[in-house]
Design an enzyme around this catalytic site. Structure first.
Site, short mmCIF file in Angstrom:
data_model
loop_
_atom_site.label_atom_id
_atom_site.label_comp_id
_atom_site.label_asym_id
_atom_site.label_seq_id
_atom_site.Cartn_x
_atom_site.Cartn_y
_atom_site.Cartn_z
N ASN A 393 0.82 -1.21 0.00
CA ASN A 393 0.00 0.00 0.00
C ASN A 393 0.86 1.27 0.00
OD1 ASN A 393 -2.00 1.97 0.36
ND2 ASN A 393 -3.26 0.63 1.58
N ASP A 394 1.38 1.63 1.15
CA ASP A 394 2.14 2.88 1.26
C ASP A 394 3.33 2.93 0.33
OD1 ASP A 394 0.44 3.78 3.31
OD2 ASP A 394 1.59 2.68 4.82
N VAL A 395 3.96 1.77 0.07
CA VAL A 395 5.18 1.74 -0.75
C VAL A 395 4.89 1.94 -2.24
CG1 VAL A 395 6.38 0.29 0.91
CG2 VAL A 395 5.13 -0.79 -0.97
N TYR A 433 -0.57 1.40 6.56
CA TYR A 433 -0.08 1.55 7.94
C TYR A 433 0.24 3.00 8.28
CZ TYR A 433 1.89 -0.37 12.23
OH TYR A 433 2.12 -0.69 13.53
N ALA A 434 0.55 3.81 7.27
CA ALA A 434 0.84 5.22 7.51
C ALA A 434 -0.43 6.02 7.75
CB ALA A 434 1.62 5.80 6.34
#
Length: 464
Positions: A393-395, A433-434
């Site tokens: 996701n965030d990456v 997660y961020a």
């Protein structure tokens, strides 16, 4: 065993620990590195026991607790799923820190046992070493507990901040330095206990303001702290193996933390000082979930990939949760039979800690030469027909390159959006997660596959 012989075997164990670190630097040699580390630890333990001159009745208790602790550790390691490995590491770090505190307390209360002098007349160097070891150990313990609670979801992963937080941390840090100085003069037990208690408090205050996006760096930094705590106690006990091991863990953990901070565009000192200057990571995603998205199914995904010339797979935490790595390997094998070129793109902090995805893929016997790090493969997305994002996701979030207000702004991400087509496997549109929404969900070339990662991949295999 003579002192010279003990020193020789401790040196051998130290060399094995260095070889272990060297082996763990690459997936191909990581198993061998583990074996070196195990051998080094076994030698260290045996030599330590043989160095004891008088085996009193307490020796039986040492063996008993060693057996109990080792059995518990082995049981947990066998049972723990890969998805919970980061919190397991945080939990074990806390025990290393607590062990350092207990040894320091023992040395302070019974210095004659360790040949450090007598109560009230402890050697100055030993007093400094045990005080620093106790302080770092206490910070490691309480900080690791907070990290464990955040990773486990028991405690919110969002930063917990309050006015004057950093100023309080600064005051407490200087207080510990002053108390250690005063302890060396007075050797007061009240001062020693004050150092330990304040250090426990600092550990909590340093970690609570750090958000979920920076948690991999925190785990690495706590690993470093545990090493320095062990090294400090090693000097107190005059144990060469403990000094070598602690220094290796401490320095390698610090170097890894620096590399990760650089890879995530984070300030190294901001993170280790408790998120000083960090942005608010609790960004709201309200309104963004109302954007239109393209929904797809396994047949759509299979059709796109079967007719592609190249596919890049981007694994993430969702793959780890679903344990989809074996199904993913089946899908890749099916694509290869159709003449499709397949490779894997690994972000340095994909999952919850460095190497998380590499271990999972190795578990499914994915060839190492098909797995590439971010800097090796990022330029290939522009020429890729299909990017299959499975749980990351965030990456993959493009806002890291476009939105200065985003908490992940400046963090290098995989250029997935440059692919001709993006297949994004996710249970829902919930943020990563961020705690921020992923703009990639709403791109014209993205097809969302809402499902469990393993179930969706298995359905794609059937369609193929």
């Amino acid at each position: 065993m003579s002192a010279n012989l003990s020193a020789l075997f401790y040196l051998i164990s130290g060399i094995l620990f260095i070889l272990a670190l060297r082996g763990l630097s690459s997936p191909e040699t990581s198993r061998q590195g583990n074996y070196f580390g195990i051998a080094g630890m076994i030698i260290s333990i045996i030599v330590t026991f043989l160095s004891i001159e008088n085996f009193g009745p307490g020796f039986i208790y040492v063996l008993l607790f060693l057996l109990i602790g080792g059995s518990i550790g082995a049981f947990i390691a066998f049972k723990i799923p890969m998805t919970a490995m980061p919190e397991l590491v945080a939990g074990f770090h806390s025990l290393v820190g607590l062990a350092a505190v207990f040894v320091a307390i023992s040395a302070f209360l019974k210095p004659e046992v360790f040949s450090l002098g007598t109560v009230g007349n402890i050697k100055l160097a030993s007093l400094i070493e045990m005080s620093i070891g106790a302080a770092i150990g206490a910070i490691t313990f309480s900080g690791s507990i907070i990290a464990f609670l955040k990773l486990r979801g028991i405690m919110s992963g969002a930063p917990i901040t309050f006015k004057g937080q950093h100023f309080i941390n600064l005051i407490l840090g200087f207080t510990i330095i002053f108390l250690i100085y005063y302890l060396c003069i007075s050797q007061s037990s009240n001062i020693f206990w004050s150092v330990v208690i304040i250090s426990f408090l600092i550990g909590v205050l340093l970690i609570i303001p750090i958000g979920g996006a920076d948690m991999p760096v925190v785990i690495s930094m706590l690993n470093s702290y545990s090493g320095w705590a062990a090294a400090g106690i090693g000097f107190t006990l005059e144990n060469t193996a403990l000094i070598i091991t602690g220094a290796l863990v401490g320095s390698s953990g610090a170097i890894l933390s620096y590399i990760m901070c650089k890879g995530m565009n984070r300030s190294f000192f901001n993170v280790i000082l408790g998120g000083w200057g960090a942005t608010d990571q609790a960004s709201s995603s309200e309104g963004k979930e109302q954007k239109p998205v393209k929904n797809g199914n396994a047949d759509d995904a299979a059709f796109l990939m079967k007719n592609a010339s190249s596919v890049i797979i981007v694994p993430g935490y969702g793959m780890a949760v679903a344990q989809a790595q074996h199904a993913l390997r089946e899908m890749v094998d099916a694509l290869k039979k159709n003449g499709v070129k397949v490779s894997y793109a690994i972000h340095p902090v994909a999952g919850r800690m460095p190497g998380h995805m590499n271990v999972l893929l190795a578990e499914a016997n994915v060839p190492y030469d098909e797995v590439f790090e971010l800097e090796e493969i990022n330029n290939d997305f522009a020429n890729c027909d299909v990017a299959y994002v499975i749980g990351a996701n965030d990456v993959t979030n493009p806002v890291a390159k476009s939105d200065p207000q985003s908490p992940i702004y400046g963090m290098p991400v995989l250029d997935v959006e440059k692919s001709k087509s993006v297949l994004f496997v996710k249970r829902s549109l919930s943020p990563g997660y961020a705690g921020i929404d992923n703009d990639l969900f709403y791109r014209d070339n993205t097809l969302m596959l809402f499902s469990d990662a393993k179930k969706m991949t298995e359905e794609i295999v059937k369609s193929l």
